[in-house]
Scaffold this motif. Structure first.
Motif, mmCIF file in Angstrom:
data_model
loop_
_atom_site.group_PDB
_atom_site.id
_atom_site.type_symbol
_atom_site.label_atom_id
_atom_site.label_comp_id
_atom_site.label_asym_id
_atom_site.label_seq_id
_atom_site.Cartn_x
_atom_site.Cartn_y
_atom_site.Cartn_z
ATOM 1 N N ASP A 101 0.831 -1.203 0.000
ATOM 2 C CA ASP A 101 0.000 0.000 0.000
ATOM 3 C C ASP A 101 0.868 1.255 0.000
ATOM 4 O OD1 ASP A 101 -2.546 1.377 0.161
ATOM 5 O OD2 ASP A 101 -2.033 1.850 2.224
ATOM 6 N N ILE A 102 1.941 1.241 0.778
ATOM 7 C CA ILE A 102 2.855 2.377 0.822
ATOM 8 C C ILE A 102 3.522 2.570 -0.544
ATOM 9 C CG2 ILE A 102 5.023 3.234 1.823
ATOM 10 C CD1 ILE A 102 4.196 1.778 4.419
ATOM 11 N N MET A 122 3.870 5.424 -5.765
ATOM 12 C CA MET A 122 3.755 5.341 -7.218
ATOM 13 C C MET A 122 2.677 6.294 -7.731
ATOM 14 S SD MET A 122 3.347 1.872 -9.515
ATOM 15 C CE MET A 122 1.570 1.682 -9.315
ATOM 16 N N ALA A 123 1.552 6.366 -7.004
ATOM 17 C CA ALA A 123 0.436 7.216 -7.430
ATOM 18 C C ALA A 123 0.772 8.698 -7.329
ATOM 19 C CB ALA A 123 -0.803 6.899 -6.604
ATOM 20 N N THR A 124 1.631 9.052 -6.369
ATOM 21 C CA THR A 124 1.978 10.463 -6.168
ATOM 22 C C THR A 124 3.184 10.893 -6.999
ATOM 23 O OG1 THR A 124 3.287 9.848 -4.220
ATOM 24 C CG2 THR A 124 1.008 10.519 -3.844
ATOM 25 N N PHE A 138 -0.258 7.353 -13.612
ATOM 26 C CA PHE A 138 -0.502 6.157 -12.806
ATOM 27 C C PHE A 138 -0.817 4.922 -13.662
ATOM 28 C CE2 PHE A 138 -3.309 3.362 -10.295
ATOM 29 C CZ PHE A 138 -2.416 3.038 -9.273
ATOM 30 N N PRO A 139 -1.658 5.017 -14.720
ATOM 31 C CA PRO A 139 -1.915 3.822 -15.541
ATOM 32 C C PRO A 139 -0.647 3.211 -16.133
ATOM 33 C CG PRO A 139 -3.532 5.509 -16.026
ATOM 34 C CD PRO A 139 -2.493 6.152 -15.172
ATOM 35 N N VAL A 140 0.311 4.065 -16.498
ATOM 36 C CA VAL A 140 1.583 3.571 -17.040
ATOM 37 C C VAL A 140 2.346 2.821 -15.954
ATOM 38 C CG1 VAL A 140 3.806 4.236 -18.028
ATOM 39 C CG2 VAL A 140 1.718 5.412 -18.753
ATOM 40 N N SER A 141 2.390 3.405 -14.756
ATOM 41 C CA SER A 141 3.083 2.754 -13.646
ATOM 42 C C SER A 141 2.411 1.433 -13.285
ATOM 43 C CB SER A 141 3.100 3.684 -12.421
ATOM 44 O OG SER A 141 3.927 4.803 -12.645
ATOM 45 N N LEU A 142 1.073 1.425 -13.307
ATOM 46 C CA LEU A 142 0.336 0.206 -12.991
ATOM 47 C C LEU A 142 0.647 -0.887 -14.011
ATOM 48 C CD1 LEU A 142 -1.792 -0.958 -11.021
ATOM 49 C CD2 LEU A 142 -3.553 -0.207 -12.631
#
Length: 288
Positions: free
Chosen positions: A160-161, A166-168, A174-178
């Protein structure tokens, strides 16, 4: 609230599928490997991530998630098998306890009396939810059930951390990171799987692949609907947050007891109630 309900259902379906894996002789690791291939494909089809501008991407976070996601998934499967759906969902949802602690220790977030109360109630819930007796799950492995639950609790907190970091991260959408997190998880898992098949430790019939793809749809659906719920109820994030976590614990407990005949002690039931109270308190601290 329909997105919250769909996210809750997808989350519990993942636990149910892991519970059913043993019944149908499905190898958990193989199913988890192919699960990430489906999650990766769905991320590509739905979010259409643009991959040509990833300079400065948080590679260390991608790498950590690529290792932790499949590893923790295996442990979740063992936890569901030995401790049951209800306790595993409690352990997973109480990982918020770690996120809240990290916000205080690592990110210098203000520490209030409400946050302290949430931590205390969450800790009590964890102690109550642990299967101290050997009344449920796989009797041969029940003695190690509490270890699996502890790893689920800590593992989800760490993941979660990492997802929040990653989201920040502003340099990459974010979709690319996901997509890269799922890609890394799939590639590493596939390498291990290929080695196990090549050395004769595993056989890989098609049923493991199909089961993994179904698991991947549920896994991705959980994230997709959770994000859509936050978009639809952007003015009330605490509602999404609390409804999601309480819904998973409640539905998981009902299905575990009714469908799979999981037996919970009085102490376990108290732990589930305390878990819901802890989540409500933690949600309150995020909006006040």
């Amino acid at each position: 609230m329909i997105y919250v309900l769909l996210s809750v259902c997808c989350s519990v379906i993942v636990s149910v599928l892991l519970k059913l894996a043993k019944r149908y002789s499905i190898d958990i690791f193989q199913a988890i490997t192919w699960n990430y291939s489906m999650a990766m494909i769905l991320t590509w089809l739905i979010y259409r991530p643009v991959l040509n501008n990833v300079q400065g991407a948080p590679v260390s976070i991608y790498g950590s998630l690529a290792v932790l996601l499949p590893s923790l998934f295996v442990v979740i499967g063992m936890a569901v098998k030995t401790a049951g759906i209800a306790r595993t969902d409690v352990a997973q949802r109480l990982s918020l306890f770690i996120s809240l602690t990290a916000a205080f220790l690592l990110f210098n977030e203000a520490f209030t009396a409400w946050k302290f109360a949430g931590l205390i109630v969450g800790f009590a819930a964890i102690l109550c939810a642990i299967p101290w007796s050997k009344q449920t799950g796989d009797r041969d492995n029940n003695g190690s059930a509490w270890i699996y639950l502890l790893v689920v609790f800590v593992g989800f907190g760490v993941i979660d951390i990492l997802f929040k970091q990653m989201a920040t991260f502003k340099g990459v959408p974010f979709p690319v990171s996901l997509f890269f997190a799922y890609l890394g998880s799939f590639v590493l898992s596939l390498i291990v799987l290929a080695w196990m098949v090549f050395t004769g430790r595993l056989k890989s019939p098609l049923r493991h692949i199909f089961f993994g793809w179904v698991l991947g749809v549920a896994n991705f659906g959980n994230i997709l609907f959770y994000l859509k719920a936050h978009q639809a109820l952007s003015a009330n994030p605490s509602t999404v947050f609390s409804a999601m976590n309480i819904g998973v614990i409640t539905l998981g407990t009902i299905i575990g007891m009714v469908v799979f005949k999981e037996k919970l002690t009085t102490l376990n039931k108290i732990g589930i109630v305390l878990a819901i109270i802890a989540i409500v308190i933690i949600t309150y601290t995020q909006t006040h």
